[in-house]
Design a protein around this motif. Structure first.
Motif, mmCIF file in Angstrom:
data_model
loop_
_atom_site.group_PDB
_atom_site.id
_atom_site.type_symbol
_atom_site.label_atom_id
_atom_site.label_comp_id
_atom_site.label_asym_id
_atom_site.label_seq_id
_atom_site.Cartn_x
_atom_site.Cartn_y
_atom_site.Cartn_z
ATOM 1 N N TRP A 31 0.821 -1.212 0.000
ATOM 2 C CA TRP A 31 0.000 0.000 0.000
ATOM 3 C C TRP A 31 0.853 1.260 0.000
ATOM 4 C CZ3 TRP A 31 -4.169 -1.296 -2.006
ATOM 5 C CH2 TRP A 31 -4.860 -2.446 -1.648
ATOM 6 N N SER A 32 1.940 1.265 0.742
ATOM 7 C CA SER A 32 2.800 2.457 0.772
ATOM 8 C C SER A 32 3.362 2.757 -0.603
ATOM 9 C CB SER A 32 3.941 2.269 1.777
ATOM 10 O OG SER A 32 3.440 2.205 3.091
ATOM 11 N N LEU A 33 3.846 1.740 -1.283
ATOM 12 C CA LEU A 33 4.401 1.959 -2.619
ATOM 13 C C LEU A 33 3.327 2.374 -3.618
ATOM 14 C CD1 LEU A 33 7.125 -0.792 -2.905
ATOM 15 C CD2 LEU A 33 7.449 1.674 -2.995
ATOM 16 N N ALA A 39 0.862 9.203 -6.034
ATOM 17 C CA ALA A 39 1.283 10.595 -5.815
ATOM 18 C C ALA A 39 2.155 11.058 -6.976
ATOM 19 C CB ALA A 39 2.022 10.732 -4.482
ATOM 20 N N MET A 40 2.997 10.172 -7.491
ATOM 21 C CA MET A 40 3.827 10.508 -8.650
ATOM 22 C C MET A 40 2.965 10.742 -9.887
ATOM 23 S SD MET A 40 7.076 7.980 -8.219
ATOM 24 C CE MET A 40 8.192 8.202 -6.816
ATOM 25 N N ASP A 41 1.795 10.106 -9.900
ATOM 26 C CA ASP A 41 0.887 10.219 -11.037
ATOM 27 C C ASP A 41 -0.158 11.316 -10.823
ATOM 28 O OD1 ASP A 41 0.075 9.380 -13.602
ATOM 29 O OD2 ASP A 41 -1.453 8.060 -12.759
ATOM 30 N N GLY A 42 0.008 12.128 -9.779
ATOM 31 C CA GLY A 42 -0.847 13.296 -9.593
ATOM 32 C C GLY A 42 -1.925 13.203 -8.537
ATOM 33 N N ALA A 43 -2.075 12.058 -7.871
ATOM 34 C CA ALA A 43 -3.066 11.965 -6.800
ATOM 35 C C ALA A 43 -2.641 12.877 -5.653
ATOM 36 C CB ALA A 43 -3.210 10.525 -6.304
ATOM 37 N N THR A 47 -9.352 10.928 -0.988
ATOM 38 C CA THR A 47 -10.344 10.301 -1.867
ATOM 39 C C THR A 47 -9.704 9.764 -3.140
ATOM 40 O OG1 THR A 47 -12.032 11.771 -0.988
ATOM 41 C CG2 THR A 47 -12.533 10.674 -3.068
ATOM 42 N N GLU A 48 -8.785 10.534 -3.734
ATOM 43 C CA GLU A 48 -8.103 10.075 -4.949
ATOM 44 C C GLU A 48 -7.271 8.822 -4.677
ATOM 45 O OE1 GLU A 48 -6.549 13.335 -7.910
ATOM 46 O OE2 GLU A 48 -6.300 14.036 -5.821
ATOM 47 N N PHE A 49 -6.524 8.829 -3.582
ATOM 48 C CA PHE A 49 -5.713 7.655 -3.255
ATOM 49 C C PHE A 49 -6.601 6.438 -3.045
ATOM 50 C CE2 PHE A 49 -2.581 10.918 -1.752
ATOM 51 C CZ PHE A 49 -1.574 10.599 -2.641
ATOM 52 N N GLN A 50 -7.700 6.621 -2.346
ATOM 53 C CA GLN A 50 -8.593 5.503 -2.076
ATOM 54 C C GLN A 50 -9.217 4.978 -3.366
ATOM 55 O OE1 GLN A 50 -12.101 6.135 0.368
ATOM 56 N NE2 GLN A 50 -11.758 4.150 1.319
ATOM 57 N N ARG A 51 -9.649 5.867 -4.233
ATOM 58 C CA ARG A 51 -10.271 5.455 -5.498
ATOM 59 C C ARG A 51 -9.280 4.707 -6.378
ATOM 60 N NH1 ARG A 51 -9.903 7.648 -10.194
ATOM 61 N NH2 ARG A 51 -9.195 9.665 -9.436
ATOM 62 N N ARG A 52 -8.074 5.212 -6.468
ATOM 63 C CA ARG A 52 -7.075 4.605 -7.359
ATOM 64 C C ARG A 52 -6.583 3.251 -6.856
ATOM 65 N NH1 ARG A 52 -3.123 8.937 -10.060
ATOM 66 N NH2 ARG A 52 -4.578 10.626 -10.454
ATOM 67 N N THR A 53 -6.437 3.106 -5.545
ATOM 68 C CA THR A 53 -5.851 1.879 -4.991
ATOM 69 C C THR A 53 -6.893 0.875 -4.515
ATOM 70 O OG1 THR A 53 -5.731 2.804 -2.759
ATOM 71 C CG2 THR A 53 -3.774 3.081 -4.176
ATOM 72 N N GLY A 81 -8.613 25.624 -0.429
ATOM 73 C CA GLY A 81 -8.573 26.098 0.947
ATOM 74 C C GLY A 81 -9.461 25.309 1.895
ATOM 75 N N ARG A 82 -10.155 24.300 1.376
ATOM 76 C CA ARG A 82 -11.110 23.555 2.199
ATOM 77 C C ARG A 82 -10.588 22.216 2.693
ATOM 78 N NH1 ARG A 82 -15.469 23.800 -2.040
ATOM 79 N NH2 ARG A 82 -15.657 21.628 -1.437
ATOM 80 N N ARG A 83 -9.547 21.700 2.076
ATOM 81 C CA ARG A 83 -9.058 20.370 2.440
ATOM 82 C C ARG A 83 -7.541 20.364 2.513
ATOM 83 N NH1 ARG A 83 -12.516 16.070 -1.122
ATOM 84 N NH2 ARG A 83 -14.531 16.822 -0.446
ATOM 85 N N GLN A 84 -7.052 19.287 3.093
ATOM 86 C CA GLN A 84 -5.619 19.027 3.076
ATOM 87 C C GLN A 84 -5.318 18.110 1.896
ATOM 88 O OE1 GLN A 84 -3.021 20.080 5.478
ATOM 89 N NE2 GLN A 84 -4.672 21.580 5.535
ATOM 90 N N GLU A 85 -4.139 18.286 1.316
ATOM 91 C CA GLU A 85 -3.712 17.385 0.261
ATOM 92 C C GLU A 85 -2.305 16.901 0.573
ATOM 93 O OE1 GLU A 85 -3.899 19.514 -3.451
ATOM 94 O OE2 GLU A 85 -2.064 20.618 -3.037
ATOM 95 N N TYR A 86 -1.926 15.837 -0.095
ATOM 96 C CA TYR A 86 -0.622 15.228 0.116
ATOM 97 C C TYR A 86 0.222 15.431 -1.127
ATOM 98 C CZ TYR A 86 -2.914 12.989 4.029
ATOM 99 O OH TYR A 86 -3.592 12.768 5.192
#
Length: 153
Positions: A31-33, A39-43, A47-53, A81-86
């Motif tokens: 999961w970490s990898l 993240a390298m692909d723009g996530a 929500t994006e990480f969860q959807r993709r993985t 300004g409403r959320r945190q992103e990684y």
């Protein structure tokens, strides 16, 4: 790049003197990898990480927390300004050759001949060349032509 990751305060290293083992202590689970890959692909968002993985929320929460604590990802306020992103840190971006090497190994060994799979291309659409370690003189290196020099201690 000379960025470094931050060892967790309670780290019990698998093999304290081995860079491979220590790296795997940071990112050695599936999961970490995959989070780093995405993240390298723009996530950027949970929500994006969860959807993709397809990762379970509790596991994703743990991996994002660990990758951030180890200095591979950083949290910042999203442009809305409403959320945190990684976002990847320098140390996280430095994992790119590792992800490419895993991808290329998978292309050679994890698919049947002719089986469809994604490919990595540069911004011009050309396939990324195979990574091949070479010595200072240009000689191709492999497990038979290298040795590990142990740390004196």
């Amino acid at each position: 790049m000379s960025s470094s990751v931050t060892p967790a305060p309670d780290s019990g290293w698998t093999d304290p003197e081995c860079p491979v083992a220590r790296t795997l202590d940071f990112v050695g689970d599936r999961w970490s990898l995959l989070v780093i890959r995405d993240a390298m692909d723009g996530a950027r968002s949970f929500t994006e990480f969860q959807r993709r993985t397809g990762i379970a929320r509790n596991i994703l929460t743990d991996r994002l927390r660990r990758l951030t604590a180890h200095g591979l990802l950083a949290q910042r306020t999203a442009p809305s300004g409403r959320r945190q992103e990684y976002v990847l840190t320098d140390a996280g971006r430095d994992l790119f050759p590792v992800v490419v090497a895993l991808r290329q190994w998978g292309e050679r060994h994890a698919f049947a001949p002719g089986e469809a799979h994604s490919t990595l291309v540069d911004r011009h659409g050309a396939a990324v060349p195979e990574l091949v370690p070479t010595g200072a003189d240009g000689t191709v290196l492999d497990a038979g032509t290298t040795i590990v020099r142990k740390v004196a201690g």
